[in-house]
Design an enzyme around this catalytic site. Sequence first.
Site, PDB file in Angstrom:
ATOM      1  N   ASP A  67       0.897  -1.092  -0.002  1.00 40.86           N
ATOM      2  CA  ASP A  67       0.049   0.114  -0.006  1.00 40.86           C
ATOM      3  C   ASP A  67       0.815   1.018   0.039  1.00 40.86           C
ATOM      4  O   ASP A  67       2.090   1.188  -0.108  1.00 40.86           O
ATOM      5  CB  ASP A  67      -0.840  -0.010   1.302  1.00 40.86           C
ATOM      6  N   ASN A 136      -6.733  -2.158  14.961  1.00 45.35           N
ATOM      7  CA  ASN A 136      -8.116  -2.379  14.714  1.00 45.35           C
ATOM      8  C   ASN A 136      -8.057  -3.737  13.656  1.00 45.35           C
ATOM      9  O   ASN A 136      -9.424  -4.033  13.369  1.00 45.35           O
ATOM     10  CB  ASN A 136      -8.758  -1.370  14.006  1.00 45.35           C
ATOM     11  N   HIS A 138      -6.812  -4.354  10.982  1.00 46.65           N
ATOM     12  CA  HIS A 138      -6.872  -4.129   9.455  1.00 46.65           C
ATOM     13  C   HIS A 138      -5.615  -4.935   8.938  1.00 46.65           C
ATOM     14  O   HIS A 138      -4.554  -5.406   9.523  1.00 46.65           O
ATOM     15  CB  HIS A 138      -6.661  -2.703   9.082  1.00 46.65           C
ATOM     16  N   GLU A 143      -9.422  -1.619   5.959  1.00 48.82           N
ATOM     17  CA  GLU A 143      -9.985  -1.245   7.280  1.00 48.82           C
ATOM     18  C   GLU A 143     -11.028  -2.239   7.598  1.00 48.82           C
ATOM     19  O   GLU A 143     -11.493  -2.637   6.420  1.00 48.82           O
ATOM     20  CB  GLU A 143     -10.296   0.150   7.246  1.00 48.82           C
TER      21      GLU A 143
HETATM   22  P1  PGA Z   1       3.164  -1.803  12.423  1.00 47.75           P
HETATM   23  O1  PGA Z   1       1.710  -1.576  11.352  1.00 47.75           O
HETATM   24  O2  PGA Z   1       3.944  -2.955  11.717  1.00 47.75           O
HETATM   25  O3  PGA Z   1       3.847  -0.385  12.334  1.00 47.75           O
HETATM   26  O4  PGA Z   1       2.667  -2.094  13.677  1.00 47.75           O
HETATM   27  C1  PGA Z   1       0.942  -2.589  11.254  1.00 47.75           C
HETATM   28  C2  PGA Z   1      -0.168  -2.387  10.505  1.00 47.75           C
HETATM   29  O5  PGA Z   1      -0.926  -1.066  10.743  1.00 47.75           O
HETATM   30  O6  PGA Z   1      -0.565  -2.970   9.628  1.00 47.75           O
END
Ligand code: PGA
Length: 249
Positions: A67, A136, A138, A143
């Site tokens: 992304d 959350n 995601h 999301e």
């Molecule tokens: P992080 O993010 O690896 O910085 O914990 C993971 C995500 O939000 O998918």
Amino acid sequence: MNFLQFDTEQSWINNVAALWRDRLRANPRLVMCLPSGNTPNAIYAEMGRSVANGLVSFRKAEIFALDDFGGLAQDDPGRCRNMLQRFLLDHVDLPRERFHFIDTEANNLDRVCREYNELIAARGGFDLTLLGIGLNGHLGLNEPGSAIDCMTRRVEMHESTIKASAGYVTHSNLPTWGVGVGLKHLLGSREVWLLANGAKKAEIIHRAVTCPISNDLPASLLRKHLNSFLLTEAAAGSRVSAMVQQAHS
Ligand code: PGA
């Protein structure tokens, strides 16, 4: 979904990297979808060392960025493309043209998304997808509530995702939207690894493996995937391993 938990952070890093080397050796042309974020960076560093030590090569492989944020400068260090460059691509031998990323600043975003989807399809989909998990639940920019057949598209980020992005950028102009590979290609990947480390992920990991399977918590959808692995160190996996132990006692 298979669950592999490692006792220490270092053992998690070493073992995930060892599995990844195996996959690349078995298929040097591996087509991968990779995330940025804090979770994979130490594993990326280990892959860099593996390449430097001649243990593995990315020369024939291909990487698609999972992304990217919109509304940030092209050279913003927090962009997925730039984080992948800094933490992985600068340290492995993947030819530049074999790295694909999403230009969220292009004038015609619909076209960018369409072409990204077409390129993924032209490769026959992903062989291996690595994912972190948001607080959350995601997966990338999918999301809660994302359609299970959604494709690469523009997404408005949820509040907690916007907040989390503060950990990647060095300014207060936080992104509120981005473009992400959709669940269709993630769930269609031949193999998926959900990576998690740190105690703050323990609760959402537990929810992802115990809640009803639903796009309300996108990571739970991986439980329907026949070749998916949850790979954690002890802290992130603590609530799941406690549950497993209880079931066996
Ligand atoms: P992080 O993010 O690896 O910085 O914990 C993971 C995500 O939000 O998918």
